[in-house]
Design an enzyme around this catalytic site. Structure first.
Site, PDB file in Angstrom:
ATOM      1  N   GLY A 468       1.417  -1.607  -0.427  1.00 17.58           N
ATOM      2  CA  GLY A 468       0.100   0.012   0.103  1.00 17.58           C
ATOM      3  C   GLY A 468       0.775   1.146  -0.112  1.00 17.58           C
ATOM      4  N   LEU A 645      10.332  10.444  -4.447  1.00 11.86           N
ATOM      5  CA  LEU A 645      10.421  10.448  -5.911  1.00 11.86           C
ATOM      6  C   LEU A 645       8.923  11.168  -5.998  1.00 11.86           C
ATOM      7  CD1 LEU A 645      12.760   6.541  -5.976  1.00 11.86           C
ATOM      8  CD2 LEU A 645      13.323   9.763  -6.527  1.00 11.86           C
ATOM      9  N   GLN A 653       1.154   8.987   1.872  1.00 12.61           N
ATOM     10  CA  GLN A 653       1.249   8.359   3.061  1.00 12.61           C
ATOM     11  C   GLN A 653       1.564   9.362   4.482  1.00 12.61           C
ATOM     12  OE1 GLN A 653       4.319   6.252   2.063  1.00 12.61           O
ATOM     13  NE2 GLN A 653       3.949   4.322   3.319  1.00 12.61           N
ATOM     14  N   GLY A 715      13.249   7.605   2.797  1.00 13.20           N
ATOM     15  CA  GLY A 715      12.158   6.700   3.238  1.00 13.20           C
ATOM     16  C   GLY A 715      11.288   7.488   4.027  1.00 13.20           C
ATOM     17  N   GLY A 717       7.837   5.701   5.008  1.00 10.61           N
ATOM     18  CA  GLY A 717       6.519   4.925   5.892  1.00 10.61           C
ATOM     19  C   GLY A 717       6.263   4.896   6.866  1.00 10.61           C
ATOM     20  N   GLU A 718       6.790   5.540   8.195  1.00 12.87           N
ATOM     21  CA  GLU A 718       6.692   5.250   9.101  1.00 12.87           C
ATOM     22  C   GLU A 718       6.414   6.874   9.480  1.00 12.87           C
ATOM     23  OE1 GLU A 718       7.687   1.227  11.051  1.00 12.87           O
ATOM     24  OE2 GLU A 718       9.170   1.738   8.706  1.00 12.87           O
TER      25      GLU A 718
END
Ligand code: MOS
Length: 752
Positions: A468, A645, A653, A715, A717-718
């Site tokens: 996801g 990106l 997100q 990154g 995501g979190e």
């Protein structure tokens, strides 16, 4: 370039029109034999022994195929270590191995029938009798065993810098408080399902997982199989929140049942069972002691933390290394302890340590700002640092204050009066709060196959997973840019151990790892084409191969000479050029690729510098002066995570994480009663809904970081979920003058 621009998800239309295939979706009709359906029976007690089963209500049920208990399965599953301890499982507990009960809700029987309805009815009719023993449920329960984390995990080291306790004693400004976060459970829409089918000695498993390699190798080790004969397929994942990260307890049971019955078997556990057969975020508590001088410079930090874990795994989140390195401070002491109780092993839940640990530190920083009469952003600026205070290593980039500045501007922080209880709107008390978000960058070795056909069709394939996070879209965008083809011309295949091995989709490492592998693979394809095209006698002979690039379906030289892709490919092969990229990050172990092939986790942190992603969270909170109702009309976050990106999916997100952070502050909590969970369903386990999240805004802060990895990607995501809980708690204080140090903050905390 498509990368760097907003691009909607390539799998989006399939998802919203219902044609997307999720890991839990049933097999297409007519494939793989008639599927039998399994249901679980779970333990009603938390500790003791099973003394017997009464199957009288079950035996004659039409359509019932089997009831498996420890009498049938004892010894069938070999022990395998936890994923974070070099193995593959999310819990070393082996259900149906003996009569022993280790925790409430553990699997005690597997019922298989022709339909799911028959299996579920039969499971409910199984009567189990027990001999019960006292169980330790949580902190301070009799029988709970507290151990230093360094004892449980041999690589753990507490921080000791200077004499923090002496510095505290000498300081005029101190904050000393305990902060607590509750148990939380991963509640993705898609449950923790498994479907297993045998063909001779070959096993195929369909399961939603973030790590097909661990499921493959773990299952092979548990059942004594050749890993090459185990295939694990995970389609699109219907949510995970950090679960689905390793081999689950129930997978081997379903595989064993399928083998004994000679048919594929499918298990869809109930929501309630998913609270106990899988992992959770354990409760934590933090004793923080902060000292500062009159100028607001920290002089000491002590962070003692305790987290709950099981009796049978060395799993515990470590987070004081992050809190110790966040701000400049000459004297730091941390001590982390695990408290072992009679519960299943917890697991990573997004931002596993940072979410609870930063709630504690960022609440304490706010308390210190009030004590010193400083703006909380100003306090953080006075303690900003370009180097890690503990190791002295530099940060590869440190845009924390840039995040606070961008966030403050977007949020309108300047209108915040420096006094609690000063803002009102009708019956609502209004408060504004902020907190930092930080997350160390993780990266892993990755392999990936790139194929570019003469007709321009491209294919990217890896065992990695679409959880996801939008990686399918990013891979298509990257291949389009680097192979000179349209995004729609790129086929992305993921989530299957038959594809080149990949690591876990975890630790916010998918983009950092896989996109660097893709850049490598596309570079290899370009390099081979360029070498062939510039060879003596070839159409672009005489040009330097490094100067050629793939652009709009052709190889293009700096002098403008073009060779159509079809002709370039045919210089090598009539159909396509294909390559395997093997990416090993800087600091990766020499055996990183072998470890990847064996299903090991292999996340790497830079060791010569600290690479972190940063954010600043802002919350506006309204507290009703009569009812105590807490609303959050506005959340603003500013984030710096290296090169972004795809800003569209990145911002989505981040905003999703922020909304989840609101849940952490005000809603989510699994309630413990003895050693059992009392609210294991979505009626009583509260998560934020659209009505809770009013205005949520995320902004991106430029963060060029050439050192972190070749693409400069960190990154995120979190990152979005971290710090929201502290920002909201800090805003509650600003609104009401009430400091809440235990999450979630509820109406009853506001009206006492
Ligand atoms: Mo995250 S729960 O560290 O993948």
């Amino acid at each position: 370039m498509v990368l760097g621009t907003g691009h909607s998800r390539v799998e989006g239309p399939a998802k919203v029109t219902g044609t997307a295939v999720y890991a839990s979706d049933p097999p297409p009709p007519g494939t793989g034999g008639r599927v039998a359906h399994a249901a679980l029976v779970t333990s009603a007690i938390a500790r003791g022994r099973i003394t017997g089963f009464d199957l009288s209500g079950v035996r004659d049920a039409p359509g019932l195929l089997a009831v498996f208990t420890h009498r049938e399965f004892a010894g069938a599953i070999a022990p395998v270590r936890h994923l974070m301890a070099g193995g593959y499982v999310n819990s070393a507990h082996r259900p149906l191995d003996s009569a022993a009960i280790a925790y409430a809700g553990q699997i005690v029987a597997l019922v298989v029938a022709e339909t799911a309805e028959i299996a579920e009815a039969a499971a409910l009719a199984v009567r189990v009798s027990y001999e019960e023993e006292p169980a330790a449920g949580g902190f301070d329960s009799p029988g709970a065993e507290t151990v230093r984390l360094a004892v449980l995990k041999d690589r753990h080291a507490d921080v000791r810098l200077g004499d923090a306790d002496a510095a505290l004693a000498a300081s005029p400004h101190r904050v000393e408080a305990r902060y607590e976060t509750p148990i939380q459970h991963h509640n993705p829409i898609e449950l923790f399902t498994t479907r297993c089918a045998w063909e001779g000695d070959r096993l195929t498993v369909h399961e939603p997982t973030r790590f097909v390699g661990a499921v493959q190798h773990g299952l092979a080790a548990q059942l004594g199989l050749d890993p090459a004969k185990v295939r694990v397929v995970s389609g699109l994942i219907g949510g995970h929140f950090g679960a689905k990260f390793a081999l689950s307890q129930h997978t081997a049971l379903v595989a064993l049942a399928a083998r004994r019955l000679g048919r594929p078997v499918s298990l869809v556990p109930t929501r309630r069972q998913c609270f106990t057969i899988a992992t959770y975020r354990p409760e934590t508590r933090h004793d923080i002691r902060l000292a500062a001088d009159a100028q607001g410079r920290l002089t000491a930090l002590v962070h003692e933390a305790e987290v709950v874990t099981s009796r049978f795994d060395p799993f515990a989140m470590e987070g004081a290394d992050v809190t110790a390195s966040l701000y400049a401070c000459p004297a730091i002491r941390t001590e982390e302890r695990a408290v072992r109780v009679d519960r299943n092993t917890p697991g990573p839940m997004r931002a596993p340590p940072e979410l609870p640990y930063l709630f504690a530190l960022e609440s304490a920083m706010d308390e210190m700002a009030w004590q010193l009469g400083l703006d909380p952003i100003d306090l953080r600026r006075r303690n900003d640092t370009a180097t890690d205070p503990v190791s002295g290593k530099p940060f590869t980039s440190r845009p924390l204050m840039a995040c606070f500045e961008a966030g403050a501007a977007a949020f309108g922080w300047a209108r915040r009066p420096p006094r609690p209880g000063a803002l009102r709107e009708g019956p609502w008390r209004v408060g504004l709060g902020c907190a930092a978000s930080v997350r160390p960058v993780k990266i892993a070795a990755a392999t990936l196959r790139v194929r570019l056909a003469a007709d321009g069709a491209a294919e990217v394939a890896a065992a990695q997973h679409e959880i996801g996070n939008g990686i399918t879209t990013l891979l298509a965008m990257g291949a389009a840019d680097w192979l000179g083809v349209p995004v729609a011309g790129v086929r992305v295949r993921l989530g299957d151990t038959a594809l080149p091995p990949a690591g876990i989709s975890g630790g916010s490492s998918t983009t950092t790892s896989l996109m660097n592998a893709l850049a490598l693979g596309c570079g290899q394809v370009r390099g081979r084409l360029a070498a062939a095209a510039t060879a003596p006698g070839a159409p672009l002979a005489g040009r330097a191969p490094q100067g050629l690039r793939l652009w709009e379906g052709a190889l293009v030289a700096p002098d403008g000479a073009r060779l159509p892709l079809a002709e370039a490919v045919r210089l090598i092969d009539p159909e396509a050029v294909e390559t395997l990229a093997e990416f090993v990050p800087r600091g990766g172990k020499p055996d990183a690729l072998q470890a990847l092939r064996e299903g090991h986790i292999g996340l790497t942190l830079a060791d010569d510098a600290l690479s972190w992603a940063f954010g600043a969270q802002f919350a506006e909170v309204h507290v009703h002066s009569e009812t105590g109702e807490i609303r959050v009309p506005r959340l603003t976050g500013a984030f710096a995570a290296g090169q972004v990106l795809n800003p569209l999916t990145a911002l989505s997100q981040l905003k999703g994480g922020m909304i989840w952070g609101l849940g952490s502050a005000l809603l989510e909590e699994t309630v413990l009663d003895g050693a059992a969970y009392r609210n294991p369903d979505l009626a009583e386990y509260l998560v934020p809904t659209c009505a809770d999240a009013e205005t949520v805004e995320a902004v991106l802060v430029p963060d060029p970081d050439a050192r972190v990895n070749p693409l400069g990607v960190k990154g995120l995501g979190e990152l979005g979920v971290i710090g929201v809980n502290a920002a909201i708690a800090n805003a509650v204080y600003h609104a009401t003058g009430r400091r809440r140090r235990s999450l979630p903050i509820r109406i009853e905390d506001m009206i006492a």
